[in-house]
Scaffold this active site. Structure first.
Site, PDB file in Angstrom:
ATOM      1  N   LYS A   1     -60.774 -26.577  81.724  1.00  0.00           N
ATOM      2  CA  LYS A   1     -61.255 -25.892  82.963  1.00  0.00           C
ATOM      3  C   LYS A   1     -62.650 -25.550  83.274  1.00  0.00           C
ATOM      4  CE  LYS A   1     -59.459 -22.840  86.481  1.00  0.00           C
ATOM      5  NZ  LYS A   1     -59.125 -23.704  87.349  1.00  0.00           N
TER       6      LYS A   1
ATOM      7  N   ASP B   1     -55.168 -26.798  85.941  1.00  0.00           N
ATOM      8  CA  ASP B   1     -53.801 -26.968  87.280  1.00  0.00           C
ATOM      9  C   ASP B   1     -53.912 -27.647  87.640  1.00  0.00           C
ATOM     10  OD1 ASP B   1     -56.410 -26.551  87.687  1.00  0.00           O
ATOM     11  OD2 ASP B   1     -56.483 -24.835  89.332  1.00  0.00           O
TER      12      ASP B   1
ATOM     13  N   ASP C   1     -44.686 -26.576  76.645  1.00  0.00           N
ATOM     14  CA  ASP C   1     -43.583 -26.439  77.048  1.00  0.00           C
ATOM     15  C   ASP C   1     -43.041 -26.980  78.502  1.00  0.00           C
ATOM     16  OD1 ASP C   1     -43.490 -24.307  75.405  1.00  0.00           O
ATOM     17  OD2 ASP C   1     -42.565 -23.196  76.043  1.00  0.00           O
TER      18      ASP C   1
ATOM     19  N   ASP D   1     -50.254 -25.402  74.750  1.00  0.00           N
ATOM     20  CA  ASP D   1     -49.273 -24.327  74.149  1.00  0.00           C
ATOM     21  C   ASP D   1     -48.239 -24.213  75.654  1.00  0.00           C
ATOM     22  OD1 ASP D   1     -47.272 -22.701  73.564  1.00  0.00           O
ATOM     23  OD2 ASP D   1     -48.368 -20.558  73.415  1.00  0.00           O
TER      24      ASP D   1
ATOM     25  N   TYR E   1     -56.391 -18.167  71.043  1.00  0.00           N
ATOM     26  CA  TYR E   1     -55.567 -17.724  69.733  1.00  0.00           C
ATOM     27  C   TYR E   1     -56.097 -17.244  68.747  1.00  0.00           C
ATOM     28  CZ  TYR E   1     -51.736 -19.650  73.224  1.00  0.00           C
ATOM     29  OH  TYR E   1     -51.273 -19.519  74.416  1.00  0.00           O
TER      30      TYR E   1
END
Ligand code: IPM
Ligand code: MG
Length: 360
Positions: free
Chosen positions: A191, A223, A251, A247, A142
């Protein structure tokens, strides 16, 4: 005590929910003998409309001079077609960076009276859900180098993920410390089977884990983490992860509880100055209709009392008042389906009900 609070109401439902939270703080002030001085500042779409930029210098200055910052939410369709550097979201990323708020704490908790709101089967959730996501907030993709260029196949665009060792270390310390105060279980999400930045993340976490022998620490690929969160969320206590993975997973975790309108967040840095905001967004579709749930913002204000001002009794009072209105079956439309009365309360009525509990 007197506390100076910078207030960023923002866009969409932001102003409605923040007003309910500041009124709650005023009641806390009356009851416990504190005074809160609120200064409204602009950020996001409303700042773009008024000043041409999403994060005016004046806003940063006032936030830095305050004891804490309370935020509603920013963004909306009106500003969606602006170029990246002028979008409301840039204001949010900008204030996090300007205040050095590298640690984002996002609890995903299932409130007992809202148990039926949980989207998972009761046997999957069992004793409820209480997960803390610790999201790195001022680094990674980001904030990395980005751009557009001419590639082999014409125009292309790129964003880069980059983490330095000190950036990983400081967020890891926050997560290990948080785990220490909870169930002492930390899952570091990365990851590392693909990304070099994740391999450095993992090495750094492993090195620091030696300083926290009392915390059980393990790696989970992102994942798999997304899958495990819906398969068996009870296995998680604290999750620590990068900006983008955090992020996305926050959610997911909050929606599993079925009550995203209930969840607060705190963004913290080196000092005491932090930013407190609901986990949900600006919900432009219901803005101005009195349908928004103010509870996430009210609990965020409670988190501010707890973390920024060390006012534990006052913060406990807010949490208890919220729990009490929920137990009485009072609901805003987003949670009305669950064990509530027939006619949902408006945003202000919910705020009033919580304040009445506090005064009782
Ligand atoms: C969040 C939001 C922001 C983020 C957006 C609005 C920039 O999604 O706080 O989770 O990505 O951090
Ligand atoms: Mg988000």
């Amino acid at each position: 005590m007197n506390y100076k609070i910078a207030v960023i109401k923002g866009d969409g439902i932001g102003p409605e929910i923040v007003d309910e939270a500041t009124k709650v703080l005023e009641v806390i002030g009356e009851k416990y003998g504190h005074s809160f001085a609120f200064t409204n500042v602009l950020m996001g779409g409303c700042a773009i409309d008024a000043t041409g930029v999403p994060l005016p210098d004046e806003t940063v200055k006032i936030c830095k001079e305050s004891d804490s910052v309370l935020l509603g939410a920013v963004g909306g369709p009106k500003w969606d077609t602006l170029p990246g550097h002028l979008r409301p979201e840039k204001g949010l990323l900008g204030i996090r960076a300007a205040l050095g708020l590298y640690a984002n704490l996002r609890p995903a908790v299932l409130y007992a009276p809202l148990k039926d709101a949980c989207l998972l089967k009761p046997e999957t959730v069992q004793d409820g859900l209480d997960i803390l996501i610790v999201r790195e907030l001022t680094g990674g993709i980001y904030f990395g180098e980005r751009g557009r260029r001419d590639g082999k196949n014409g125009p292309e665009a790129y964003d880069t993920e980059c983490y330095s060792v000190p950036e990983i270390e400081r967020i890891a310390h926050v997560a290990f410390e948080a785990a220490r105060k909870r169930k002492k279980k930390l899952a570091s999400v990365d990851k590392a089977n693909v990304l070099e930045s994740s391999r450095l993340w993992r090495e750094t976490i492993h090195r620091l884990a030696k300083d926290y022998p009392d915390v059980e620490c393990r790696d989970v690929l992102v994942d798999n983490a997304a899958m495990q969160l819906v398969r068996d969320p009870g296995q998680f206590d604290v999750l620590v992860t990068s900006n983008m993975f955090g992020d996305i997973l926050s959610d997911e975790a909050s929606m599993i509880t079925g009550s995203i309108g209930m969840l607060p967040s705190a963004s913290l840095g080196k000092g005491k100055l932090g930013l407190y905001e609901p986990t949900h967004g600006s919900a432009p579709d219901i803005a101005g209709q009195g349908k928004a749930n103010p509870i996430a913002t009210i609990i965020s204000a409670g988190m501010m009392l707890r973390y920024a001002f060390d006012l534990q009794t006052e913060a406990d009072a807010i949490d208890a008042a919220v729990l009490s209105v929920l137990k009485k079956g009072l609901r805003t439309p987003d949670i009305a389906g669950v064990g509530g009365q027939n006619k949902p309360l408006t945003t202000t009525e919910m705020g009033d009900a919580i304040r009445a509990e506090l005064r009782a």
